[in-house]
Design an enzyme around this catalytic site. Structure first.
Site, PDB file in Angstrom:
ATOM      1  CE  LYS A 123      -4.012  -2.195   0.481  1.00 38.61           C
ATOM      2  NZ  LYS A 123      -3.539  -3.587   0.443  1.00 38.61           N
ATOM      3  NE  ARG A 166      -7.004 -10.483  -6.218  1.00 33.31           N
ATOM      4  CZ  ARG A 166      -8.255 -10.078  -6.099  1.00 33.31           C
ATOM      5  NH1 ARG A 166      -9.110 -10.262  -7.093  1.00 33.31           N
ATOM      6  NH2 ARG A 166      -8.683  -9.474  -4.992  1.00 33.31           N
ATOM      7  CD  GLU A 176      -5.065   5.363   3.031  1.00 33.84           C
ATOM      8  OE1 GLU A 176      -4.489   5.201   1.949  1.00 33.84           O
ATOM      9  OE2 GLU A 176      -6.173   4.851   3.296  1.00 33.84           O
TER      10      GLU A 176
END
Length: 506
Positions: A116, A290, A199
């Site tokens: 991340k 993916r 965050e």
């Protein structure tokens, strides 16, 4: 084109990939564990090999064994599906070393997407807006400093996290130290990466993602967005395309951001760039390197087969579509059908005693199950995906509700009543959804009401269908009773249904 591909997965996604291969004239190699001896993907593959015990570490996560089977069978490429090894950079590297094509992005891109922190930094360089936050945090004092800058509430996040694991919401400085340590511990335990960052916590955002395709020749396009706001514990349950929140201008803006991000990291193959949307602003969330579970609804509204494109891109072909060729037509909704308690979401295992999938115009079912199949407890609880298409969102909802009525899965509990409750909620119908929708709309209580009506009626219908012989008159009466059940249930007229059913025994 490849002549043979190994599918390193199980269940519905293994079948989905094999279908694409079959249409392209490619032979398929399947793998299975001891828990999947009677799984459909085992017999659907052109050849299939046993790879180990039910524990995923002994089978679907066993890189050495999967590579061994690929070489033994002569497979030129491996499609990882989703989950298991799909976002494992070590596996992608091993494929390269063994001269086997990994159908997905490069190992380095998988590593960037899996972090991340690194993916946030990459998007910032590309000019893609990110949620206000910090770089990686090493100490509690750093965390406190950044939390003051960002402003509470904040989310402490594990850099390698996914599915909500490693996220701890903090409302004050007093909670921060414990949250910091907890997130680091979860990151290390689940992802072997103790890196954490902070965050700003968005309380009620919409979760919107963009599907991209990128070939090895520098061409990148997006296929529009999907809304994935109906979730429980950070796990998606209902997805739709396009998002009811976006107009064409916003859609194009978001698509361009995803393409810009893909170019920044050198992405190839199919991928998804996820965003949170709140108060008119988009914020980058993460990259999924993916095939997504919900790729189906994008296929339905664009007419583009994403799995075939994955294979063609991996073979080295250029994209056959430019951005100007991509058009969104109509609306599609996907319900994930899980073997679980529909109220508390606890997973269920067991044998499927009766199975009948829905059909009719606008309905698609992606499933790897069948009557007599035992759902193993070792794997994810999702057993099928139900997709409904309509010219409008209203028509897609109506078709989904009709398909849910038709879907018969007996022997294990499923979350079909949950989907009924959501699709009949007036705020969902209006398109007023967000990631806290399930909790705030008290969907669990609505599910209990549906179960109160369903269970006794289902028991009576089971009793009727257990009879050894029927006359044509009885069959006609049963069909009439079921029709009455479907039509009247939504109106809440329970008494008439009971009268129709009990009249069969008169």
């Amino acid at each position: 084109m490849f002549s043979k591909i190994l599918v390193a997965n199980r269940g519905e996604i293994a079948v989905r990939v094999m279908r694409a291969c079959r249409e392209l004239g490619i032979k398929t190699v399947g793998v299975y564990s001891s828990a999947d001896k009677r799984a459909f993907h085992r017999v659907y593959a052109d050849e299939c090999y046993y790879i180990g015990k039910a524990d995923p570490r002994d089978s679907y996560l066993n890189i050495d064994r999967i590579i061994e089977v690929a070489k033994k069978s002569g497979a030129e490429a491996i499609h990882p599906g989703y989950g298991f090894l799909a976002e494992n950079a070590e596996f992608a590297e091993r494929c390269e070393e063994e001269g086997i094509v990994f159908i997905g992005p490069s190992p380095e891109v998988i590593r960037i997407a899996g972090s991340k922190v690194r993916s946030r930094e990459s998007m910032q360089r590309a000019g893609v807006p990110v949620i206000p936050g910090s770089p990686k945090i090493d100490t509690v004092d750093e965390a406190k400093e950044w939390a003051e800058k960002i402003g509470y509430p904040v989310a402490v996040k594990a850099s390698g996290g996914g599915g909500g694991i490693g996220i701890v919401v903090v409302n004050s400085q007093e909670e921060l130290e414990e949250a910091f340590r907890k997130s680091k511990k979860l990151g290390e335990s689940y992802f072997k990466d103790s890196t954490v960052y902070l965050e700003k916590y968005l309380a009620r955002p919409r979760h919107i993602e963009v599907q991209i395709l990128a070939d090895q020749h520098g061409n990148v396009i997006h296929l529009g967005e999907r809304e994935c706001s109906i979730q429980r514990r950070h796990q998606k349950l209902i997805e739709e395309a396009p998002s009811p929140a976006l107009n064409e201008e916003m859609r194009e803006e978001l698509g361009k951001l995803a393409v810009k991000g893909a170019r920044e990291i050198g992405y190839t193959n199919a991928g998804t760039f996820e965003f949170l949307y709140e108060n008119g602003n988009f914020y980058f969330l993460e990259i999924n390197s993916r095939l997504q579970v919900e790729h189906t609804i994008t296929e339905v509204v664009t007419g583009i087969d994403i799995v075939k494109y994955q294979i063609r891109i991996a073979y080295g072909e250029e994209l056959r579509h430019g951005q100007e060729d991509v058009a969104i037509r109509g609306h599609a909704i996907e319900c994930r059908i899980n073997a679980e308690d529909p109220v508390n979401f606890y997973p269920r295992s067991g044998r499927i005693l009766h199975y009948r999938s829905p059909g009719g115009i606008g309905i698609r079912v992606d499933s790897g199950i069948h009557m007599g199949y035992r759902i193993p407890e070792e794997y994810d609880s999702m057993i099928s995906k139900l997709i409904a298409y309509g010219e409008t969102r209203e028509e897609a909802i109506a078709r989904m509700k009709r398909a849910l009525y038709e879907y018969i899965i007996e022997g294990v509990e499923t979350n079909i009543p949950f989907h009924f409750a959501v699709l009949n909620d007036e705020e969902f119908v209006r398109g007023n959804i967000h990631t806290k929708f399930v909790e705030e709309r008290n969907i669990a209580e609505k599910v209990k009401e549906y179960l109160r009506i369903f269970r006794p009626i289902k028991a009576r219908l089971d009793e009727i269908f257990m009879e050894s012989e029927f006359t044509w008159e009885e069959i006609s009466a049963i069909v009439t009773a079921i029709d009455a059940y479907e039509q009247e249930l939504e109106r809440g007229i329970e008494e008439r249904i009971w009268q129709a059913i009990f009249s069969l025994g008169a």
